[in-house]
Scaffold this active site. Sequence first.
Site, PDB file in Angstrom:
ATOM      1  N   PRO A 188       0.846  -1.130  -0.119  1.00  0.00           N
ATOM      2  CA  PRO A 188      -0.071   0.044  -0.098  1.00  0.00           C
ATOM      3  C   PRO A 188       1.002   1.187   0.096  1.00  0.00           C
ATOM      4  O   PRO A 188       1.877   1.324   0.538  1.00  0.00           O
ATOM      5  CB  PRO A 188      -0.828  -0.277   1.368  1.00  0.00           C
ATOM      6  N   ASN A 189       0.326   2.206  -0.970  1.00  0.00           N
ATOM      7  CA  ASN A 189       0.906   3.643  -0.683  1.00  0.00           C
ATOM      8  C   ASN A 189       2.209   3.731  -1.669  1.00  0.00           C
ATOM      9  O   ASN A 189       2.665   4.869  -1.913  1.00  0.00           O
ATOM     10  CB  ASN A 189       1.110   4.105   0.472  1.00  0.00           C
ATOM     11  N   ARG A 197       5.065  10.961  -2.454  1.00  0.00           N
ATOM     12  CA  ARG A 197       4.981  10.594  -1.207  1.00  0.00           C
ATOM     13  C   ARG A 197       5.982  10.767  -0.159  1.00  0.00           C
ATOM     14  O   ARG A 197       7.110   9.963  -0.304  1.00  0.00           O
ATOM     15  CB  ARG A 197       4.457   9.167  -1.074  1.00  0.00           C
ATOM     16  N   TYR A 225      11.559   8.372   1.005  1.00  0.00           N
ATOM     17  CA  TYR A 225      11.185   7.712   0.100  1.00  0.00           C
ATOM     18  C   TYR A 225      11.948   7.851  -1.398  1.00  0.00           C
ATOM     19  O   TYR A 225      11.984   7.402  -2.543  1.00  0.00           O
ATOM     20  CB  TYR A 225      10.038   7.191  -0.365  1.00  0.00           C
ATOM     21  N   ASN A 271       8.077  -5.816  -1.484  1.00  0.00           N
ATOM     22  CA  ASN A 271       7.934  -4.808  -0.384  1.00  0.00           C
ATOM     23  C   ASN A 271       6.510  -4.730   0.154  1.00  0.00           C
ATOM     24  O   ASN A 271       5.718  -4.011  -0.438  1.00  0.00           O
ATOM     25  CB  ASN A 271       8.441  -3.317  -0.943  1.00  0.00           C
ATOM     26  N   ALA A 277       3.313  -0.821   4.648  1.00  0.00           N
ATOM     27  CA  ALA A 277       2.924  -0.863   6.039  1.00  0.00           C
ATOM     28  C   ALA A 277       2.267  -2.372   6.251  1.00  0.00           C
ATOM     29  O   ALA A 277       2.398  -2.533   7.596  1.00  0.00           O
ATOM     30  CB  ALA A 277       1.403   0.235   5.925  1.00  0.00           C
ATOM     31  N   GLU A 304      12.630  -9.605   1.322  1.00  0.00           N
ATOM     32  CA  GLU A 304      11.681  -8.522   1.835  1.00  0.00           C
ATOM     33  C   GLU A 304      12.813  -7.410   1.559  1.00  0.00           C
ATOM     34  O   GLU A 304      13.866  -7.252   1.829  1.00  0.00           O
ATOM     35  CB  GLU A 304      11.471  -8.798   3.280  1.00  0.00           C
ATOM     36  N   HIS A 340      12.909  -2.825   1.604  1.00  0.00           N
ATOM     37  CA  HIS A 340      12.365  -1.540   1.884  1.00  0.00           C
ATOM     38  C   HIS A 340      13.285  -0.563   1.472  1.00  0.00           C
ATOM     39  O   HIS A 340      14.444  -0.696   1.507  1.00  0.00           O
ATOM     40  CB  HIS A 340      12.048  -1.133   3.481  1.00  0.00           C
ATOM     41  N   ARG A 353      13.772   3.937  12.260  1.00  0.00           N
ATOM     42  CA  ARG A 353      12.712   4.540  12.312  1.00  0.00           C
ATOM     43  C   ARG A 353      11.556   4.474  13.269  1.00  0.00           C
ATOM     44  O   ARG A 353      12.277   4.038  14.648  1.00  0.00           O
ATOM     45  CB  ARG A 353      11.781   4.413  10.852  1.00  0.00           C
TER      46      ARG A 353
HETATM   47  C1  DQA Z   1       8.455   0.921   3.473  1.00  0.00           C
HETATM   48  C2  DQA Z   1       8.734   1.149   4.926  1.00  0.00           C
HETATM   49  C3  DQA Z   1       7.138   1.015   5.677  1.00  0.00           C
HETATM   50  O1  DQA Z   1       7.315   1.269   7.026  1.00  0.00           O
HETATM   51  C4  DQA Z   1       6.205   2.084   5.270  1.00  0.00           C
HETATM   52  O2  DQA Z   1       4.991   1.699   5.756  1.00  0.00           O
HETATM   53  C5  DQA Z   1       6.142   2.002   3.544  1.00  0.00           C
HETATM   54  C6  DQA Z   1       7.350   1.766   2.886  1.00  0.00           C
HETATM   55  C7  DQA Z   1       9.760   1.140   2.729  1.00  0.00           C
HETATM   56  O3  DQA Z   1       9.890   0.977   1.648  1.00  0.00           O
HETATM   57  O4  DQA Z   1      10.666   1.759   3.222  1.00  0.00           O
HETATM   58  O5  DQA Z   1       5.029   1.964   2.999  1.00  0.00           O
HETATM   59  O6  DQA Z   1       8.049  -0.487   3.106  1.00  0.00           O
END
Ligand code: DQA
Length: 144
Positions: free
Chosen positions: A9-10, A17, A22, A73, A76, A97, A99, A106
């Site tokens: 998501p997002n 964003r 990011y 990825n 959240a 995984e 990020h 964080r």
């Molecule tokens: C993320 C880190 C997560 O905590 C966050 O919710 C994201 C992006 C990253 O790629 O740094 O949406 O996965």
Amino acid sequence: MKILFLNGPNLNMLGTREPDKYGTNTLKDIENFTRIEAEKLNIEITFFQSNIEGELVTKIQEAKGIYDGIVLNPAAYTHTSVAIRDAILAVNMPVVEIHLSNIHTREDFRKISLTAPACIGQITGFGIGSYKLGLLAIYDYLNK
Ligand code: DQA
């Protein structure tokens, strides 16, 4: 070799964003960058993004027998999703995984990944490079 890149998501909002966290690349930019790296290694990649947990679960389930591995990825859902963790365990496929940001530097709630223990490893904090490193990690794992 066929690798599925799954984005949670997002991540469709990348580019605008929280660029301080990011970066300014869109998800399409990241896909194009990753595709160039994949071509060098003769890897076929597919990119998918969803804001919906169940769609990500279904994609993981459907990946079995089609893809050799997944670079994920979970965004959240990293910090909340027992369902995605269980899907990874259910398919018994190699998943890396990744990020963009370093989740360990964080907020406390981001330091916990429910999904990482089901994965072969985690790459976190290298920005767009995390996608390239995720690809190299799964490539290396599958070539052992
Ligand atoms: C993320 C880190 C997560 O905590 C966050 O919710 C994201 C992006 C990253 O790629 O740094 O949406 O996965």
